[in-house]
Structures are given as C-alpha cells and as structure tokens.
Design an enzyme around this catalytic site. Structure first.
Site, PDB file in Angstrom:
ATOM      1  N   GLN A   1       0.808  -1.219   0.000  1.00  0.00           N
ATOM      2  CA  GLN A   1       0.000   0.000   0.000  1.00  0.00           C
ATOM      3  C   GLN A   1       0.842   1.270   0.000  1.00  0.00           C
ATOM      4  OE1 GLN A   1      -1.352  -1.082   4.191  1.00  0.00           O
ATOM      5  NE2 GLN A   1      -1.556   1.140   4.252  1.00  0.00           N
TER       6      GLN A   1
ATOM      7  N   CYS B   1      -5.048   0.669   3.686  1.00  0.00           N
ATOM      8  CA  CYS B   1      -5.071  -0.738   4.098  1.00  0.00           C
ATOM      9  C   CYS B   1      -6.471  -1.319   4.012  1.00  0.00           C
ATOM     10  CB  CYS B   1      -4.539  -0.883   5.514  1.00  0.00           C
ATOM     11  SG  CYS B   1      -5.399   0.140   6.722  1.00  0.00           S
TER      12      CYS B   1
ATOM     13  N   HIS C   1      -5.576  -0.823  11.868  1.00  0.00           N
ATOM     14  CA  HIS C   1      -5.047  -1.322  10.610  1.00  0.00           C
ATOM     15  C   HIS C   1      -5.932  -2.473  10.124  1.00  0.00           C
ATOM     16  CE1 HIS C   1      -2.216  -2.335   7.550  1.00  0.00           C
ATOM     17  NE2 HIS C   1      -1.695  -3.380   8.151  1.00  0.00           N
TER      18      HIS C   1
END
Ligand SMILES: *[C@@H]1O[C@H](CO)[C@@H](O)[C@H](O)[C@H]1NC(C)=O
Ligand SMILES: *[C@@H]1O[C@H](CO)[C@@H](O)[C@H](O)[C@H]1NC(C)=O
Ligand SMILES: *[C@@H]1O[C@H](CO)[C@@H](O)[C@H](O)[C@H]1NC(C)=O
Length: 469
Positions: A257, A263, A411
C-alpha cells in the site's frame, strides 16, 4: 530570512495537506450507546441513480422515517416494521428496514484546530432501496428530547496541527536495542530490522498502519460463544490455510500500500478476490483496484482511512469494484476519480460483520466463517513492535522503541487461515498484510488466536461476491 520564508512555505503546504487529509477515518468517535435510541431521518426526493451527490444535501425533504435502534441490531420503523442496524466502528451506522438501506457518517465539524463530533446527528447520507434502483439523500437527528445537548467529543491532542507538524520531522530508524529487547523478552515471534523502511517519514508509517488519523474506538469485546457455534467450530480441522487447501492457493498475491492509509481497501478487495477464486475453483482471478477506492469512493476517506464493511461490502454492492488495470495503484490521493465510467464493475452482496453486527464477533465464529465462506477482513490495533515483526506468532510485548510512530491505530488486514503451533501448542491466525513481500513471513503474519490479541477478534467483516461473467 530565506530559511524562515521556506519554513513558512513548508508549514503552509503541510497546513493545506493536513486539512485535505483530516477527513480521516472521519473524526467522529461515536459509540453504540451514543447511537442507540430513536432517530428521525428526513429524506429528500427519490428517483436518483447511485451517482446522486449527497455531500452538501440540506433538503428539501419529501418524507420522514422514524426509526428506533434497539439492542443489539433491531431497527423498528414508525409502522412497526422490523429491520436491522449496525454501527460501523465509531464512524456512523447503517439501517436496513422496509426494503431500504440508510447509511451516513456521524456528524463532525472543524472548529479552529479541533474537530468535534456530534454523535446525535448525521452528516448527509445515502438512502436507497435494497435493490439499488432508487436513491435519495437524507439527514438524521436523534429524536430523544435532549439530542441537541448531546455529547460533543473533543478531538484534540494528537490531531491538532502542531502535533501533525511534529510528526513530519520524525523519520523511521531501526532501533537495534528495541529489536533485541523484543527478541529477549519472548520467544514466540522474532523482530528484525527493515533496512527498506529506514528513513521513511512518520507520516508514511502512520499511513501504513491505518491512515494518519485512524484511531481506536471503544471497541466491543468478543461476543459470548453460543453452544451451537462452539459445537460447529469444534468439528473444524485444527489447521486450515486458504493458501494451501490440498495444495491449491486461493489467495491473491501480496501487495504494497506504500504511504497511503488505504489498508482498508487492500484488505476488503483481497477478501472479494479470494472469495471469487474459491467460488470459481480459481478459474476467475480478478485483481481489484484500491486506487478506485481511494479516489472514487464516498464511503471512505482516500489515503486517510476507511473501513472494510463499507468497501468490500457496501461500496462493492452499491457501486461495484473496478479492476486494477482500470485504475492502477498510485498510492496517493489523486483528487479526482480516474476510473473510466465505462470500466467493468464487479459486485458483491450480503456484506455483514461476522455475527451479524459490529460487536457480535468471536474466535470460533470467525473460524467458522473463514472455513466455510473464505477469508475475512478485520481491523486491529497496531503498536510499535508490530512494525518490526519478522516471523512467528505475534503478540504485543508491551515494549516501545526509540522511534514511536504509533498511537493505537486501526489497521485492516485479511485473515486467510488459522492453526496451532505443533511444539508450543500456541494458537494463531494466518493473516495477509499489505506491506509488500519483504515484511513478515513473505508478506503474511501470524498472530495469537483466542485471546482477542490487539482487538483482532472483535470486528471481522465478510461479503459474498457475485461471480464475474
Ligand atoms: C460542497 O460545499 C462546499 C462548501 O460549501 C464546496 O466547497 C464543495 O465544492 C461542495 N461540494 C460539492 C460536491 O458540491
Ligand atoms: C473514543 O471514545 C471512547 C469512548 O468514549 C474513548 O474510550 C476513546 O479514547 C475515544 N477515542 C478517541 C481517539 O478519542
Ligand atoms: C478444480 O480445479 C482443479 C485444478 O484445475 C481440478 O483438478 C478440479 O477437478 C477442479 N474441481 C472442480 C470441482 O471442478
């Protein structure tokens, strides 16, 4: 003099980019308790397609929906029709009742250097029939007597301008002392230096870990395990890995990424990619475009963050996913949607939090859905030591190093399997990250399972792709 002018110039540029990115994961921080109760949705005229622009909607209104949101996921409209609702992390909520879906982010406002979220009101949102034919915009307010004195959540400290600017000066370095301390504190996992990350700016690292403004909500604990789920999960194999099911891999390749807080799109798209491979015995292997999500999705905040539920699920159902070739990854916000309007879109449906709603997940249920349906996307809390992970079964060591890029961030990653270590008996999840192949176990990592490590088992998401023609 020249230096001062230059500093001012840099500050200005950073100032602008801060406000460009403060859309965030939105700054709203609203909990289940804030949201539940009676709401009034004021809905504009229908008959639009999904391209209706609701961003600046303020009316006129054609109809009103009164809906009472009850524990845990029951929505009841003014006629007594029963539907469903879920909060989406701390960002907003979706209601599905009487054949229509309503989604909006919770309201927030910039006030000087601070952002304040108002959990009893909504930003303008999108309402459409469940088939997606008939779209309208709506606004929502909580109907309870004191909604207007509702809690304001001040959004200060780490997100004030001065703090963001401070981040800019920090660059990542491999703190060998920190790495040694991790490795001597425990033997379950190994930390290592990552020369290729050396010198990256703090902002880049924050992007990798969930987006510069992503942060952790008051999260639900995993839900209690029902007898039915317990018994079904007990029949599953001890080890299972979608990368190797009788020698066949159903997981699309590892990607990177970069510095963009995207993400959530990599995790969500990788879920739909893997599930298409599973459903078609690997005869269809599309790879989807995270750049399309970053630049074209109104349901997320580009490189500043977003959520798999809204992307692998809701965006995939409402707008469809574009192929990587139709908008190749650039790793930054382009400002406009670069996907051609004639690009083929791929759809998914039946998106849901594992367990049915946010807060209903637990370890055996996640394992069941993973085994029966395919990989699931999850959000978890990234702490500093995770960055140095090189292999083994991760758990947070409680240690911090010289370089401290992370507050708790959120995340998103894709869970592709689970297992039990044959020597130590430690249980783990196998997870696909989006930090390239050099990181971790060839881009994957394993993390302790059954203990809700870093909130790993509290918010899994899945959806059902529609097989491409
Ligand atoms: C919404 O309003 C803002 C300011 O009022 C404006 O800058 C922006 O361009 C508008 N957005 C759209 C999509 O019309
Ligand atoms: C969000 O709200 C919860 C509950 O009020 C709180 O525990 C948490 O610290 C808040 N997070 C942020 C980033 O403000
Ligand atoms: C799935 O693909 C494999 C490898 O091509 C093949 O051997 C197998 O027969 C296929 N299974 C089905 C159910 O078609």
């Amino acid at each position: 003099m020249a230096a001062a002018a230059k500093t001012t110039m840099i500050s200005l540029i950073l100032f602008v980019s801060f406000y460009a990115s403060v859309l965030a994961d939105t700054p709203a921080n609203c909990t289940f308790e804030d949201i539940k109760g009676k709401w009034v949705f004021s809905v504009g005229s229908g008959g639009n397609s999904h391209s209706v622009d609701c961003n600046n909607f303020t009316g006129p209104f054609k109809s009103q929906l009164e809906v009472t949101l009850q524990y845990p996921d029951v929505a009841v409209d003014q006629y007594g029709n029963i539907g469903f609702w879920t909060i989406i992390y701390n960002q907003g909520f979706e209601v599905v009742v009487s054949g229509r879906k309503y989604f909006a982010f919770s309201k927030f406002e910039k006030q000087g250097k601070e952002v304040v979220s108002y959990c009893h009101e909504l930003m303008p949102g999108w309402a459409h029939d469940s088939l997606g034919h008939d779209w309208a915009c709506y606004m929502g307010k909580k109907a309870s007597a004191r909604w207007d004195s509702g809690r304001k959540v001040s959004y200060e400290s780490s997100h004030t301008l001065s703090n963001i600017l401070k981040f800019e000066s920090d660059t990542f370095y491999n703190d060998m002392n920190f790495i040694d301390r991790i490795n001597s504190a425990q033997s379950s996992w190994k930390a290592a230096a990552y020369p290729h990350l050396e010198g990256l700016r703090r902002e880049h690292l924050l992007g990798m870990a969930g987006g510069p403004a992503s942060r952790v909500a008051a999260r639900p604990s995993p839900a209690p395990v029902t007898r039915e789920v317990y018994e079904a999960a007990a029949k599953l194999p001890d080890n299972f890995d979608w990368r190797n099911v009788d020698g066949v891999n159903y997981v699309s390749p590892i990607r990177n990424q970069g510095a963009c807080g995207s993400c959530y799109s990599f995790a969500a798209l990788a879920m739909d990619e893997a599930r298409i491979r599973i459903m078609t015995n690997n005869t269809k292997t599309p790879v989807f475009s995270p750049q399309d999500i970053v630049d074209c999705s109104e349901y997320s905040q580009g490189c500043a963050g977003g959520f798999p539920y809204l992307i692998g699920g809701k965006y995939a159902e409402d707008f469809g996913l574009a192929l990587e070739a139709d908008n190749p990854y650039k790793g930054k916000d382009q400002g406009t949607c670069g996907t051609s309007s004639s690009a083929t879109r791929h759809y998914a449906t039946k998106y849901r939090y594992v367990g049915g709603y946010y807060g209903a997940c637990n370890e055996p249920l996640m394992r069941l859905r993973l085994y029966e349906d395919g990989p699931v996307a999850i959000g978890f809390e990234v702490l500093t030591d995770f960055m140095q992970y090189k292999g083994g079964i991760y758990h947070h060591t409680g240690l911090t190093g010289g370089f401290k890029p992370f507050e708790l961030t959120n995340h998103a990653v894709l869970v592709v399997g689970y297992g039990v270590d044959s020597t130590t008996g430690e249980k783990y999840w196998i997870t696909k990250n989006s930090w390239g192949e050099k990181w971790g176990e060839n881009g994957f990592f394993r993390i302790r399972r059954g203990t809700d490590e870093c909130a790993f088992e509290s918010m899994a998401v899945e959806s059902t792709p529609i097989i491409p023609l």
